[in-house]
Design a protein around this motif. Structure first.
Motif, PDB file in Angstrom:
ATOM      1  N   GLU A 178       1.199  -0.881  -0.255  1.00 25.72           N
ATOM      2  CA  GLU A 178       0.739  -0.046   0.289  1.00 25.72           C
ATOM      3  C   GLU A 178       1.087   1.494  -0.080  1.00 25.72           C
ATOM      4  OE1 GLU A 178      -2.695   2.365   3.216  1.00 25.72           O
ATOM      5  OE2 GLU A 178      -3.009  -0.098   2.607  1.00 25.72           O
ATOM      6  N   ARG A 183      -3.707   6.236   0.903  1.00 28.39           N
ATOM      7  CA  ARG A 183      -5.363   5.969   0.585  1.00 28.39           C
ATOM      8  C   ARG A 183      -6.261   6.748   0.825  1.00 28.39           C
ATOM      9  NH1 ARG A 183      -7.848   0.696   4.380  1.00 28.39           N
ATOM     10  NH2 ARG A 183      -6.197  -0.013   3.488  1.00 28.39           N
ATOM     11  N   VAL A 243      -7.167   2.246  -2.359  1.00 29.19           N
ATOM     12  CA  VAL A 243      -5.564   1.627  -1.788  1.00 29.19           C
ATOM     13  C   VAL A 243      -5.271   1.971  -3.204  1.00 29.19           C
ATOM     14  CG1 VAL A 243      -4.352   0.280  -0.440  1.00 29.19           C
ATOM     15  CG2 VAL A 243      -7.285   0.750   0.367  1.00 29.19           C
TER      16      VAL A 243
END
Length: 121
Positions: A30, A33, A42
Motif C-alpha cells: 500500500e 489511501r 487504496v
C-alpha cells in the motif's frame, strides 16, 4: 505534450481480502489511501516503478462484479518464474497456463486475471 502511465484501477468486493492477496501473490504494498463515506481507494506499488494499481472498494456493494469474458488483464514480470509459479500453485490461484508462450495467469479474489511473465533480461 507527453502522457505517462500513472495507474490502473479495479473494483474489489472485499478490500482486506484483496490487499492480502496482492501482498502475498505479487509483493505489492500500500502506497496511499483515500477514504470517503461511500468508498475507499487504496493505491498499491511494487517499490520499483511509479505505476500503481488502484483498488476501489464501494462500501455498499455486496454482489460480485460482472467481468464479462475476462479478456482484459494486468501483466507482471517476475525474476524467478519457477518460484512464483510454485507460490501461486500453493495459493491455488493459477487459472490458465500457456507453456508454449512460457506464461501463466492467476486470478485474484474478484476473478481479475493477472498475467505472469518471466523477466527477459
Amino acid at each position: 505534450m507527453k502522457f505517462v502511465f500513472d495507474h490502473n484501477n479495479i473494483n474489489v468486493l472485499d478490500l482486506e481480502k484483496s490487499l492480502a492477496f496482492y501482498q502475498k501473490a505479487l509483493g505489492l504494498k500500500e502506497i496511499r489511501r483515500h477514504e470517503s463515506d461511500s468508498f475507499t481507494l487504496v493505491y498499491l506499488g511494487d517499490g520499483v516503478h511509479a505505476h500503481q494499481l488502484e483498488l476501489t472498494w464501494l462500501k455498499d456493494r455486496n454482489e460480485p462484479y460482472e467481468l464479462g469474458d475476462n479478456e482484459s488483464h494486468i501483466a507482471f514480470t517476475v525474476d524467478n518464474f519457477e518460484a512464483a509459479h510454485a507460490l501461486h500453485e500453493k495459493m491455488g490461484c493459477i487459472c490458465f497456463e500457456n507453456p508454449e508462450m512460457g506464461i501463466y495467469f492467476i486470478h485474484d479474489p474478484d476473478d481479475y486475471w493477472l498475467e505472469i511473465i518471466p523477466s527477459r533480461s
